[in-house]
Design a protein around this motif. Sequence first.
Motif, PDB file in Angstrom:
ATOM      1  N   LYS A 188       0.824  -1.064  -0.032  1.00  0.00           N
ATOM      2  CA  LYS A 188       0.069  -0.052  -0.008  1.00  0.00           C
ATOM      3  C   LYS A 188       0.807   1.250  -0.040  1.00  0.00           C
ATOM      4  N   LYS A 191       2.065   1.902  -3.270  1.00  0.00           N
ATOM      5  CA  LYS A 191       1.079   2.316  -4.305  1.00  0.00           C
ATOM      6  C   LYS A 191       0.748   3.848  -4.002  1.00  0.00           C
ATOM      7  N   GLU A 192       0.881   4.328  -2.852  1.00  0.00           N
ATOM      8  CA  GLU A 192       0.525   5.704  -2.465  1.00  0.00           C
ATOM      9  C   GLU A 192       1.819   6.546  -2.665  1.00  0.00           C
ATOM     10  N   ASN A 193       2.809   6.025  -2.629  1.00  0.00           N
ATOM     11  CA  ASN A 193       4.243   7.154  -2.794  1.00  0.00           C
ATOM     12  C   ASN A 193       5.353   6.849  -4.000  1.00  0.00           C
ATOM     13  N   ASN A 223      -3.918  -5.229  -1.488  1.00  0.00           N
ATOM     14  CA  ASN A 223      -3.290  -3.670  -1.447  1.00  0.00           C
ATOM     15  C   ASN A 223      -2.723  -3.203  -2.794  1.00  0.00           C
TER      16      ASN A 223
END
Length: 503
Positions: A188, A191-193, A223
């Motif tokens: 996760k 994916k977000e950073n 995720n």
Amino acid sequence: MLHDPNRIYIFDTTLRDGEQVPGSQLTTPEKIIIAEALEKLGVDVIEAGFPISSPGDFQSVVELSKAIREPIICALTRANKGDIDCAAEALKFAKRPRIHTGIGSSDMHIQYKFNSTREKILERGVEAVKYAKQFVEDVEFYAEDAGRADNVFLAQMIEAVIAAGATVVNIPDTNGYCLPEQYGEKIKFLKENVKNIDQAIISVHCHNDLGLATANSIAGLHNGARQVECTINGIGERAGNTSLEEVVMILNTHKALGYHDLININTKHLYGLSGMVSRMMRMPVQPNKAIVGKNAFAHSSGIHQDGFLKHRENYEIINPEDVGIDSADIVLTARSGRAALKHHLERLGYTIEKIDLDHTYQKFLELADEKKEVKDDDLLKLMGADETNYKNGISINSIKVTTGDQEQPEAEINLHFNGEDHTATATGNGPVSATINAILTVLKKDIEIKEFNIHSIHGGSDDVSKVDMRVMFEDKSYMGYGFSTDIVRASANAYLDALNKFV
């Protein structure tokens, strides 16, 4: 973009990571047989080997590249030009080639394996991807020991290798260290950073040192990962890899997750492929192994057996036929109840209404206390049957088998059946096959062998062999047992033992 982000890709590494188990090495022809079975199963990627590691591995990648048409053929390398050159050469015949290169990402590996720094390791990873990209369009990068890597540095590494051309980024839990929630959070975080993460597929490669490989792989999918790296039977380095059959059946069973339509696996091939890999790699499957273990669909507790016989789904969340197993087993032990005994007696042709089931059950319990498992032969003896009391008493008068290097095996058999002697001759792939075919020529029935096991009893050149055989006739299963110092005779005895229970 090479891949569909709305798919889940099954990456099989049985022939690379799975083959790293001591004593389980395969020849190139054996690898091709397994690879063809994996293609039939429907896997998306086959990791064919580590070409620089040996001439044999190199040749296996070459030959698999020639033999396989649909799946991507992947070759592993370290982050250096020599490895990548070798992999590119080995993959030159592949219809859909992939180079899988990478380097350590944890501070543990950076310091103690490479004696280097984060900056230098990052540079080496980027250069490896750029170099591999000169040979193939599809490049996968593995960040070894990502499970123990610092997430901020890992994100920096993944962003850099995607910018360099990586189409797949592999986030391995190399040592099986992570808990599912930790591993899911790591995926996760990426994916977000990672700004360009949508330009690559995230892959999960989890080891089973703490028994969490499958759970971690599922957490990765939850995720944002879209490729699972796994092996048949979960074989692999140390405690093994994520088990392919477990991941696939989790996705198929939990349809509410919405993943079952995103994979292309024909699950009916799972059990057969499991057995093939086990035999060829000399790696027995533990009986309680999920999905493909001998006991995965076996019921021995009386309470479970009763509930199962009333409604299968009381104690089975997977239909055994869905993974290539004909039916569940109701195993008779001292823990079995009347329902299980009644089931087996009816299967053997006894009319329960004419039997004092309570009295028979008490006799059964006495027998079961003496034996670990009660077989068909035991039940027949319990009911007062013996070899001469079978319904029509098929027996062997004689068997004659001829075989040799230059001729197809042929068997001539003389049977006593229906009060008369019958002789028949047939050929087969081997002497046992020819003998079975000769018996079928006499009986003229459609009977299929589903299991065939040979056990040695004493050892030595005059060893007595025990054969147990399960046959199917009119959708019912029957077990037969045979003994002899001659394996053909033992097999024929076992076959007729099973047939005598219904013919």
